[in-house]
Design a protein around this motif. Structure first.
Motif, mmCIF file in Angstrom:
data_model
loop_
_atom_site.group_PDB
_atom_site.id
_atom_site.type_symbol
_atom_site.label_atom_id
_atom_site.label_comp_id
_atom_site.label_asym_id
_atom_site.label_seq_id
_atom_site.Cartn_x
_atom_site.Cartn_y
_atom_site.Cartn_z
ATOM 1 N N ILE A 180 -5.147 -3.234 12.934
ATOM 2 C CA ILE A 180 -4.737 -2.322 14.007
ATOM 3 C C ILE A 180 -5.758 -2.330 15.144
ATOM 4 C CG2 ILE A 180 -4.412 0.108 14.606
ATOM 5 C CD1 ILE A 180 -3.129 0.411 11.785
ATOM 6 N N PHE A 181 -7.032 -2.144 14.801
ATOM 7 C CA PHE A 181 -8.049 -2.165 15.846
ATOM 8 C C PHE A 181 -8.197 -3.551 16.448
ATOM 9 C CE2 PHE A 181 -9.323 1.837 13.899
ATOM 10 C CZ PHE A 181 -9.593 2.595 15.016
ATOM 11 N N VAL A 237 -25.000 -6.061 11.159
ATOM 12 C CA VAL A 237 -24.584 -4.701 11.495
ATOM 13 C C VAL A 237 -24.999 -3.723 10.399
ATOM 14 C CG1 VAL A 237 -22.576 -3.181 11.719
ATOM 15 C CG2 VAL A 237 -22.700 -5.289 13.047
ATOM 16 N N HIS A 238 -24.744 -4.105 9.158
ATOM 17 C CA HIS A 238 -24.980 -3.133 8.095
ATOM 18 C C HIS A 238 -26.455 -2.850 7.858
ATOM 19 C CE1 HIS A 238 -23.883 -0.573 4.821
ATOM 20 N NE2 HIS A 238 -24.690 -1.219 3.990
ATOM 21 N N SER A 262 -19.094 -0.084 7.873
ATOM 22 C CA SER A 262 -19.670 -1.311 8.441
ATOM 23 C C SER A 262 -18.665 -2.454 8.353
ATOM 24 C CB SER A 262 -20.931 -1.726 7.679
ATOM 25 O OG SER A 262 -21.987 -0.848 7.957
ATOM 26 N N GLY A 263 -18.054 -2.586 7.177
ATOM 27 C CA GLY A 263 -17.089 -3.658 6.955
ATOM 28 C C GLY A 263 -15.913 -3.563 7.902
ATOM 29 N N ALA A 264 -15.328 -2.363 8.005
ATOM 30 C CA ALA A 264 -14.164 -2.176 8.877
ATOM 31 C C ALA A 264 -14.542 -2.430 10.328
ATOM 32 C CB ALA A 264 -13.610 -0.764 8.706
ATOM 33 N N PHE A 265 -15.725 -1.975 10.708
ATOM 34 C CA PHE A 265 -16.219 -2.131 12.076
ATOM 35 C C PHE A 265 -16.343 -3.607 12.452
ATOM 36 C CE2 PHE A 265 -19.908 -2.465 14.971
ATOM 37 C CZ PHE A 265 -19.523 -1.611 15.988
ATOM 38 N N ASN A 324 -14.515 -8.668 14.938
ATOM 39 C CA ASN A 324 -14.374 -10.106 14.726
ATOM 40 C C ASN A 324 -12.934 -10.551 14.984
ATOM 41 O OD1 ASN A 324 -13.698 -12.479 12.731
ATOM 42 N ND2 ASN A 324 -15.883 -12.639 13.220
ATOM 43 N N SER A 325 -11.973 -9.839 14.404
ATOM 44 C CA SER A 325 -10.586 -10.281 14.588
ATOM 45 C C SER A 325 -10.143 -10.016 16.021
ATOM 46 C CB SER A 325 -9.658 -9.604 13.586
ATOM 47 O OG SER A 325 -9.382 -8.296 13.985
#
Lengths: 259, 241
Positions: A46-47, A89-90, A105-108, A113-114
């Protein structure tokens, strides 16, 4: 390298990769992990799409400086390894005072990236439109924004469905990389199981589960593609056919319209 | 509409070298000339799809070459209708919605009002029964007639036609010219870049011959087409015959 089928060992193959007992011991961890993967992938998609569209519009902006900034941003996220992005990032953000949970962190990182890949897909889709479309819209007196909304984006959207599907499927699988920062999603469970049992049987299980996410996604995209191409307009199929006509050195000039 | 000393460069290439032209309200002017003579570029400067290098252009009282504000420019473009060689219909919309686009999204008319205007116009170009077809289901001639209706839907003060029959199969040219003839009879101000000499002769009030970025000769259709004063005009007309 060698190929030697005399070494074929059915029972060891089954023990190492398809051991029902191992699977039985770990299967309870799966629903939670599956849910983590689905959440991660959904948030990132979505993001990724929303941000990607925004970046794509920046990358074709009339001002050169704006274009350069947005295009550099794309290159930064597209040209460096996702694994490094996750680790950076993490583990570096806390040092400037931003502490994310591994999941955040993962979702961010997955989203950003995508977004870079999605931006390139949208940009290509928009720029594949004939110049005449833009001129026709502007000559009616449409503003730039209105032209984007009414003429450009609706056409670009249907052109990008296939490459976008590709990207979203890749994203689902890439989401497994967040295991390196300690998110226990599908692949994480398999890795834990392997570490504890020295047995790979959970890998095929999670692979199938990934497939159970990506396949519906693909079918959904196909359905969308069909729906869009039914509603008039040039679909990829039509374009391919025109391409074949022009490639096949048939010399009757094709007008592409029924007489 | 007045064009005064229009100059346009593309890099080092001088496409227009000082073109002047005056089109009175209700007049139909046909512009002829070899390809590369700058005819299309001149039209495209009038609604600022190309930015003139020098010279001034007026439509009505407005000096459009002096407009710098984006909004103002959009408003100006809405008052000038343009029809293209390649039709440029919006492929994701039906014929009706193509024609409704301007009234809906630029003039901000109500849906019902825009729809009625679009249906009227499609009727006028003889395509009332094709309203719900998508462009890829229409012939080239039909597409071009929809494109004319789409431009007319903005109720422009002047219509610009840029070689609108050049991409059509010969048997489809007539139906498009007939629509344009109708429009001329109705008193529309028109500038028509064309290779259709018969149309120029029958319909236009004035014919302008352009070559190499300049107006070489202009006058009544019979004068320019049948008894041209300039050698270059004669050469062009003979070659065309």
């Amino acid at each position: 390298m060698e190929v030697d089928f005399s070494k074929f060992n059915w029972s060891r193959l089954m023990d190492r990769f398809f051991d029902g007992e191992v699977i039985g011991r770990w299967i309870d961890e799966v629903p939670r992990a599956l849910w983590q993967t689905i959440q991660l992938a959904t948030i990132a998609e979505i993001f990724g799409i929303a941000l990607g569209l925004f970046i794509a519009l920046g990358a074709i902006h009339r001002r050169r400086t704006v274009r350069v900034i947005f295009r550099s941003w794309v290159e930064l996220w597209r040209g460096t390894p996702l694994l490094v992005q996750l680790l950076f990032v993490h583990f570096s953000f806390p040092l400037v005072g931003i502490i994310f949970t591994p999941f955040v962190s993962g979702a961010f990182v997955l989203s950003l990236n995508s977004a870079a890949y999605v931006a390139e897909i949208f940009r290509a889709g928009i720029q594949s439109l004939e110049r005449g479309q833009i001129e026709a819209a502007r000559s009616l007196g449409m503003s730039y924004r209105r032209m984007l909304r009414v003429v450009v984006l609706p056409q670009a959207f249907r052109r990008v469905v296939p490459p976008l599907t590709n990207e979203l499927v890749a994203l689902v699988k890439d989401s497994s990389l967040v295991a390196v920062i300690g998110v226990v999603e599908l692949l994480g469970v398999a890795r834990l199981a392997f570490g504890a049992e020295y047995n790979s049987s959970m890998y095929p299980v999670v692979a199938l589960l990934f497939l159970s996410i990506t396949l519906p996604l693909t079918f959904l995209a196909r359905a969308l593609e069909r729906r869009l191409s039914r509603r008039g307009a040039r679909s990829w199929v039509d374009d391919d056919r025109q391409l074949l006509v022009s490639l096949s050195s048939v010399s009757h000039g094709h007008s592409g319209v029924p007489g | 509409m007045v064009i005064d000393g229009l100059v346009k460069h593309f890099g080092d290439l001088e496409v227009l070298r000082g073109v002047s032209l005056r089109v009175a309200t209700g007049q139909v002017v046909c512009v002829i000339g070899p390809s590369g003579s700058g005819k299309s570029t001149m039209l495209r400067c009038v609604n600022r799809l190309e930015q003139p290098t020098a010279g001034r252009i007026f439509v009505g009282d407005v000096e459009i070459t002096a407009i710098s504000d984006e909004r103002e420019l959009d408003r100006h473009r809405g008052r000038v209708g343009m029809v293209f060689q390649q039709f440029n219909l919006f492929p994701h919309m039906t014929a009706l919605h193509n024609v409704m686009t301007g009234p809906r999204h630029v003039l901000r008319l109500e849906e019902a009002v825009a729809r009625e205007r679009a249906q009227d116009l499609l009727g006028r170009v003889g395509l009332a029964e094709k309203a719900d077809e998508y462009p890829d289901r229409l012939s080239g001639g039909q597409q071009q007639r929809v494109a004319i209706a789409r431009a007319l839907a903005m109720e422009p003060e002047v219509m610009l036609f840029d070689e609108v029959t050049s991409a059509l199969d010969p048997e489809l040219v007539g139906e498009v010219l007939a629509v344009m003839r109708d429009l001329a009879d109705g008193g529309m101000t028109m500038v028509v870049v064309t290779h259709e000499m018969d149309f120029a002769r029958d319909v236009s009030d004035r014919v302008v011959f352009m070559d190499d970025g300049r107006v070489v000769e202009e006058g009544a259709p019979s004068d320019v087409l049948d008894g041209p004063r300039e050698e270059r005009t004669r050469q062009f007309l003979n070659r065309d015959r």
